[in-house]
Design a protein around this motif. Structure first.
Motif, PDB file in Angstrom:
ATOM      1  N   ALA A 256      -4.184   7.630   4.928  1.00 58.43           N
ATOM      2  CA  ALA A 256      -3.715   8.352   3.745  1.00 58.43           C
ATOM      3  C   ALA A 256      -2.430   7.729   3.203  1.00 58.43           C
ATOM      4  O   ALA A 256      -1.768   8.310   2.357  1.00 58.43           O
ATOM      5  CB  ALA A 256      -3.506   9.826   4.075  1.00 58.43           C
ATOM      6  N   THR A 257      -2.079   6.545   3.680  1.00 52.32           N
ATOM      7  CA  THR A 257      -0.880   5.796   3.289  1.00 52.32           C
ATOM      8  C   THR A 257       0.355   6.693   3.234  1.00 52.32           C
ATOM      9  O   THR A 257       1.116   6.694   2.286  1.00 52.32           O
ATOM     10  CB  THR A 257      -1.060   5.062   1.927  1.00 52.32           C
ATOM     11  OG1 THR A 257      -1.209   6.019   0.887  1.00 52.32           O
ATOM     12  CG2 THR A 257      -2.243   4.140   1.976  1.00 52.32           C
ATOM     13  N   VAL A 258       0.525   7.478   4.314  1.00 56.21           N
ATOM     14  CA  VAL A 258       1.653   8.405   4.398  1.00 56.21           C
ATOM     15  C   VAL A 258       2.857   7.729   5.056  1.00 56.21           C
ATOM     16  O   VAL A 258       3.957   7.720   4.501  1.00 56.21           O
ATOM     17  CB  VAL A 258       1.265   9.652   5.212  1.00 56.21           C
ATOM     18  CG1 VAL A 258       2.474  10.576   5.343  1.00 56.21           C
ATOM     19  CG2 VAL A 258       0.115  10.372   4.541  1.00 56.21           C
ATOM     20  N   GLY A 259       2.622   7.184   6.243  1.00 54.95           N
ATOM     21  CA  GLY A 259       3.711   6.482   6.912  1.00 54.95           C
ATOM     22  C   GLY A 259       4.454   7.302   7.949  1.00 54.95           C
ATOM     23  O   GLY A 259       5.383   6.800   8.562  1.00 54.95           O
TER      24      GLY A 259
ATOM     25  N   ARG B 244       2.437  14.534   1.936  1.00 57.12           N
ATOM     26  CA  ARG B 244       1.615  14.351   0.734  1.00 57.12           C
ATOM     27  C   ARG B 244       2.340  13.477  -0.277  1.00 57.12           C
ATOM     28  O   ARG B 244       2.767  13.983  -1.293  1.00 57.12           O
ATOM     29  CB  ARG B 244       1.297  15.667   0.065  1.00 57.12           C
ATOM     30  CG  ARG B 244       1.453  16.899   0.875  1.00 57.12           C
ATOM     31  CD  ARG B 244       1.081  18.087   0.109  1.00 57.12           C
ATOM     32  NE  ARG B 244       0.286  17.780  -1.046  1.00 57.12           N
ATOM     33  CZ  ARG B 244       0.810  17.630  -2.263  1.00 57.12           C
ATOM     34  NH1 ARG B 244       2.074  17.760  -2.506  1.00 57.12           N
ATOM     35  NH2 ARG B 244       0.030  17.328  -3.278  1.00 57.12           N
ATOM     36  N   THR B 245       2.394  12.227  -0.161  1.00 57.24           N
ATOM     37  CA  THR B 245       2.146  11.369   0.975  1.00 57.24           C
ATOM     38  C   THR B 245       3.243  10.319   1.068  1.00 57.24           C
ATOM     39  O   THR B 245       2.988   9.154   1.218  1.00 57.24           O
ATOM     40  CB  THR B 245       0.810  10.606   0.823  1.00 57.24           C
ATOM     41  OG1 THR B 245       0.897   9.876  -0.408  1.00 57.24           O
ATOM     42  CG2 THR B 245      -0.356  11.497   0.815  1.00 57.24           C
ATOM     43  N   ALA B 246       4.480  10.798   1.009  1.00 57.81           N
ATOM     44  CA  ALA B 246       5.606   9.872   0.943  1.00 57.81           C
ATOM     45  C   ALA B 246       5.920   9.258   2.290  1.00 57.81           C
ATOM     46  O   ALA B 246       6.157   8.057   2.404  1.00 57.81           O
ATOM     47  CB  ALA B 246       6.827  10.600   0.436  1.00 57.81           C
ATOM     48  N   GLY B 247       5.948  10.083   3.320  1.00 56.65           N
ATOM     49  CA  GLY B 247       6.187   9.522   4.634  1.00 56.65           C
ATOM     50  C   GLY B 247       7.637   9.438   5.054  1.00 56.65           C
ATOM     51  O   GLY B 247       7.930   8.914   6.126  1.00 56.65           O
TER      52      GLY B 247
ATOM     53  N   CYS C 110       0.828  -1.206   0.000  1.00 59.87           N
ATOM     54  CA  CYS C 110       0.000   0.000   0.000  1.00 59.87           C
ATOM     55  C   CYS C 110       0.867   1.263   0.000  1.00 59.87           C
ATOM     56  O   CYS C 110       0.356   2.363   0.208  1.00 59.87           O
ATOM     57  CB  CYS C 110      -0.942   0.014   1.203  1.00 59.87           C
ATOM     58  SG  CYS C 110      -2.121  -1.341   1.191  1.00 59.87           S
ATOM     59  N   VAL C 111       2.171   1.101  -0.233  1.00 55.80           N
ATOM     60  CA  VAL C 111       3.153   2.190  -0.235  1.00 55.80           C
ATOM     61  C   VAL C 111       2.920   3.185   0.900  1.00 55.80           C
ATOM     62  O   VAL C 111       2.877   4.399   0.691  1.00 55.80           O
ATOM     63  CB  VAL C 111       3.244   2.902  -1.603  1.00 55.80           C
ATOM     64  CG1 VAL C 111       3.844   1.956  -2.616  1.00 55.80           C
ATOM     65  CG2 VAL C 111       1.919   3.425  -2.091  1.00 55.80           C
ATOM     66  N   THR C 112       2.781   2.646   2.119  1.00 55.85           N
ATOM     67  CA  THR C 112       2.527   3.502   3.272  1.00 55.85           C
ATOM     68  C   THR C 112       3.821   3.881   3.977  1.00 55.85           C
ATOM     69  O   THR C 112       4.140   5.065   4.116  1.00 55.85           O
ATOM     70  CB  THR C 112       1.586   2.791   4.270  1.00 55.85           C
ATOM     71  OG1 THR C 112       0.429   2.391   3.561  1.00 55.85           O
ATOM     72  CG2 THR C 112       1.223   3.720   5.404  1.00 55.85           C
ATOM     73  N   GLY C 113       4.532   2.874   4.461  1.00 55.63           N
ATOM     74  CA  GLY C 113       5.803   3.177   5.110  1.00 55.63           C
ATOM     75  C   GLY C 113       5.772   3.139   6.621  1.00 55.63           C
ATOM     76  O   GLY C 113       6.792   3.369   7.262  1.00 55.63           O
TER      77      GLY C 113
ATOM     78  N   ASN D 102       7.548   5.920  -5.546  1.00 57.30           N
ATOM     79  CA  ASN D 102       6.301   5.226  -5.220  1.00 57.30           C
ATOM     80  C   ASN D 102       5.681   5.734  -3.917  1.00 57.30           C
ATOM     81  O   ASN D 102       4.735   5.148  -3.402  1.00 57.30           O
ATOM     82  CB  ASN D 102       6.542   3.719  -5.148  1.00 57.30           C
ATOM     83  CG  ASN D 102       6.830   3.142  -6.516  1.00 57.30           C
ATOM     84  OD1 ASN D 102       5.968   3.125  -7.384  1.00 57.30           O
ATOM     85  ND2 ASN D 102       8.067   2.718  -6.733  1.00 57.30           N
ATOM     86  N   ASN D 103       6.233   6.833  -3.398  1.00 56.85           N
ATOM     87  CA  ASN D 103       5.682   7.450  -2.189  1.00 56.85           C
ATOM     88  C   ASN D 103       5.559   6.474  -1.035  1.00 56.85           C
ATOM     89  O   ASN D 103       4.604   6.526  -0.261  1.00 56.85           O
ATOM     90  CB  ASN D 103       4.309   8.079  -2.481  1.00 56.85           C
ATOM     91  CG  ASN D 103       4.420   9.481  -3.065  1.00 56.85           C
ATOM     92  OD1 ASN D 103       3.948  10.440  -2.484  1.00 56.85           O
ATOM     93  ND2 ASN D 103       5.079   9.617  -4.198  1.00 56.85           N
ATOM     94  N   ALA D 104       6.548   5.568  -0.923  1.00 55.15           N
ATOM     95  CA  ALA D 104       6.425   4.519   0.093  1.00 55.15           C
ATOM     96  C   ALA D 104       6.964   4.958   1.448  1.00 55.15           C
ATOM     97  O   ALA D 104       6.441   4.573   2.480  1.00 55.15           O
ATOM     98  CB  ALA D 104       7.143   3.260  -0.362  1.00 55.15           C
TER      99      ALA D 104
HETATM  100  K   LIG Z   1       3.768   6.654   2.052  1.00 53.90           K
END
Ligand SMILES: [K+]
Ligand SMILES: [K+]
Lengths: 458, 458
Positions: free
Chosen positions: B401-404, B289-292, B68-71, B185-187
């Motif tokens: 928001a899958t930010v991490g 927004r929304t790499a984390g 989910c590329v959250t982190g 991939n904003n992970a």
């Molecule tokens: K993320």
């Protein structure tokens, strides 16, 4: 300045759009005037118990809190204000509550008619059902219903104060009247330093107050319709069906939530026996919507209970009543919009009625602007103080939804914080109703249509 | 179960609605499958550095967070996982990011076309502009754009790691590739125990990562259109105009907000020189927004900064990209709806285009259901733990928001809390896009129309 021309509107003639050019503006000015008068009166030395008069900001805050029937306080009501000061507060509550019921009913009627004319789907059936025929009838109706509920509640409370708490008849009657007015108008002001925490286990105090609060929070149009056809719910208007249903759901759900969430908290419900816990759980579910009395200490509650209470406070009560918040109909309309979307249906339907897109857009605007107001105020208060998010958010929601509950931080906020809350109470009281009415009455139509654009959502 | 029939759709033929009966369902199953495979792989002893394999819940959490590329992490990535484990995570990130870009683009296209057919206002201009002509072209395009950005970023980072941090070429290249893939991939996964806090003052690390994050967050349709006509912004589609404008506003506003809010905090910006503060302020505005990724410690930030960051995280990035949140177009559509309401205009207009009521309803549904999901999860986490509201709310928004980003509480949550966050990441990643597409593709029309009801709003 265009004044809300009461005279030209009365005499059983339908509301005329020519004389009422900016009714929403007149409402705002009327409330600001009441706050100004109240502030001046509360600054008089005679209003205080101590030396000299109250300072400007505490007086402004208290007057705004009373007129907007909020109930947040920066000074201790029974010890700081004299009998005269308390009478001023009582009068401001009555004026504020009466004003909001009357004016919101009239504005709702105006909006309904104007939108009806525009869309050629007359809303006459809706408004006729609740008897909002003319200004004089509305004013008379509001006076009658207010006095009825306040009188019955005051009698119940007076008897209890006199015989169970050994107060003199005069004191008991004074306390009875004050708390009855404060309850029906959802003001939440109390003449005890710990609000109603001393009566946490007394159903003869808590239940009459709860009934008055719920009645006032339903709103005038609903009360009127319930009186006319209480036993024929199928013939109720959509507005009444939605308000009654949602009120019941929030009361039941809120009571279960608060009771379960605080059951083992030794500083709140945990200190009571089982009937006391049930009574207090119910009472603390009624009050966030939006009376603001409390018989438990919110400063001692679990943060989860505070968050859930925030939701109850934000939704609030019925339109055109003394409740605050975004209102139950606003919430329910949006719920039905989402439901229609989830079901893949084009038209939004609730209780066998179709809800127009314009109504959905009004509801959306009220909710989004309300969220923006609460979040902005919370952010500002967090910057101004070192308080924690849960307490500040609770305070901001309570002020905006004119609830008056607090974790106990109100008095300790800096002056800038008091001014933020004052603005938030005023905005929360008048923002939603004037927004909807001012805008609905000034609709513009483009003469040409733009080509469609289709951004990706989600 | 109906499978998303890639084969039948390829070959430069337009998408057919007969074979694609439940594409949203297929997307959810595909992601669940990737999570399942990832969980099994991460449970293998070879994936860990210590004795035995990872337990189920940490493996499930990590796999979900990667796909989910959250982190968000419950174990320390560089010390807990072996090189093989890290490679699995990297692969899951690439599969997840690639999958979401491809499938969200295709679903957006399907929705656009279906709605276009229904309303007889073809969205061909919109979709043609971004070149979403057929499945093969979309897949090829996503592969090309991903590899391009990842390669350039990896080269920049590798050079810096090799020459400024004295890493061996192999290590520098490995770190360069991992963080480039994680960034585009904003992970937000990093191979340093303190994420990127060791590079807080290094623009040669922070800026390439920020650029890759912003690019990935714009979304594939926007990247494609920017490549075609970067210098003719007037001819951009409404979607691209909205995404680029809102991205710029949120980056600039967020950078100013974070920088001002943390300027004097000795535990964050206060410890740096002025250029360092500006770089770190900007970096911490890009990442929500929304790499984390983070180069400052969120556990030390002011509660006001956390609340503002919550807003940035919740809004998120561009549709059909690797960003999460409700998406900037969703937010902007609602803003324009409110603006139209405030101006009293019947039709909603943005950038000289009219926005259909259906699009507004989709946006409303996404936002309200997202708020409900975040609030429910926050409430559950508050009940499960003794943590404070600010930290729990931040964690829930970050997961949804899958930010991490995290204030540091993730690893210490109970297992039940980890499962709540796992569900929230999955829901946040797939909820909004599948909601909109599943529903838009299953529209039902009533054969008769109900009479209108008109509740009072506000
Ligand atoms: K993320
Ligand atoms: K109140």
């Amino acid at each position: 300045m265009v004044v809300f021309n009461m005279h030209g509107l009365s005499g059983h003639r339908p509301l005329s759009f020519r004389v009422v050019r900016h009714p929403a503006q007149a409402v705002v000015l009327g409330f600001a005037g009441a706050v100004a008068v109240g502030t001046v009166l509360l600054m008089l030395p005679v209003s205080r118990t101590g030396e000299g008069g109250a300072a400007f900001v505490p007086a402004l805050f208290t007057a705004t809190s009373a007129v907007c029937v909020t109930g947040l306080t920066v000074v201790d009501t029974p010890t700081y204000w004299s009998g005269f000061g308390e009478a001023v507060i009582l009068a401001l509550i009555q004026v504020g509550g009466f004003g909001i019921m009357t004016l919101a009913s009239l504005l709702g009627l105006l909006v309904s008619r104007r939108m009806g004319l525009r869309t050629r789907l007359t809303a006459a059936a809706e408004t006729k059902a609740v008897g909002l025929g003319d200004v004089r009838a509305v004013v008379k109706g509001v006076v009658k219903v207010s006095l009825l509920f306040e009188a019955v509640t005051a009698v119940c409370l007076t008897i209890r104060f006199r015989f169970a708490y050994d107060e003199s008849l005069a004191t008991a009657a004074y306390h009875g009247v004050f708390h009855a007015v404060s309850a029906f108008n959802n003001a939440g002001f109390a003449l005890y330093s710990d609000n109603l925490m001393g009566f946490v286990g007394d159903p003869w105090i808590c239940l009459p107050i709860a009934v008055a609060v719920i009645a006032g929070g339903l709103g005038f149009p609903v009360l009127l319709e319930l009186r006319r056809q209480l036993h024929a719910p199928r013939r109720w208007s959509l507005h009444t069906k939605m308000t009654v249903t949602m009120t019941a759901v929030l009361l039941a759900g809120g009571a279960v939530f608060v009771t379960v969430s605080e059951w083992r908290n030794p500083a709140t419900l945990g200190a009571l026996d089982t009937p006391g816990r049930l009574l207090a759980g119910f009472f603390q579910a009624v009050m966030p919507r939006t009376a603001g009395f409390n018989s438990l200490d919110y400063g001692q509650m679990h943060e989860g209970t505070l968050l859930g209470t925030n939701v109850l406070m934000f939704i609030g009560g019925g339109s055109a009543g003394t409740a605050g918040g975004i209102k139950v109909t606003t919430f329910l309309v949006l719920l039905y919009v989402v439901l229609a979307e989830v079901r893949g249906e084009r038209s939004v339907e609730a209780f066998d009625r179709r809800i127009d897109d314009r109504v959905a857009r009004q509801a959306l605007s009220v909710v989004l602007l309300s969220i923006a107001a609460v979040m902005s105020a919370t952010l500002v208060l967090l910057v101004l103080t070192d308080l924690s998010t849960d307490k500040v958010l609770f305070e901001a929601v309570s002020a905006f939804a004119t609830v008056g509950l607090s974790t106990g931080i109100t008095a300790d906020l800096p002056t800038s914080g008091h001014l933020v809350l004052t603005a938030l109470m005023f905005l929360g009281r008048l923002g939603p109703i004037t927004l909807v009415s001012a805008l609905a009455l000034h609709e513009r139509q483009r003469l040409y249509e733009l080509p469609e654009g289709r951004p990706i959502i989600g």
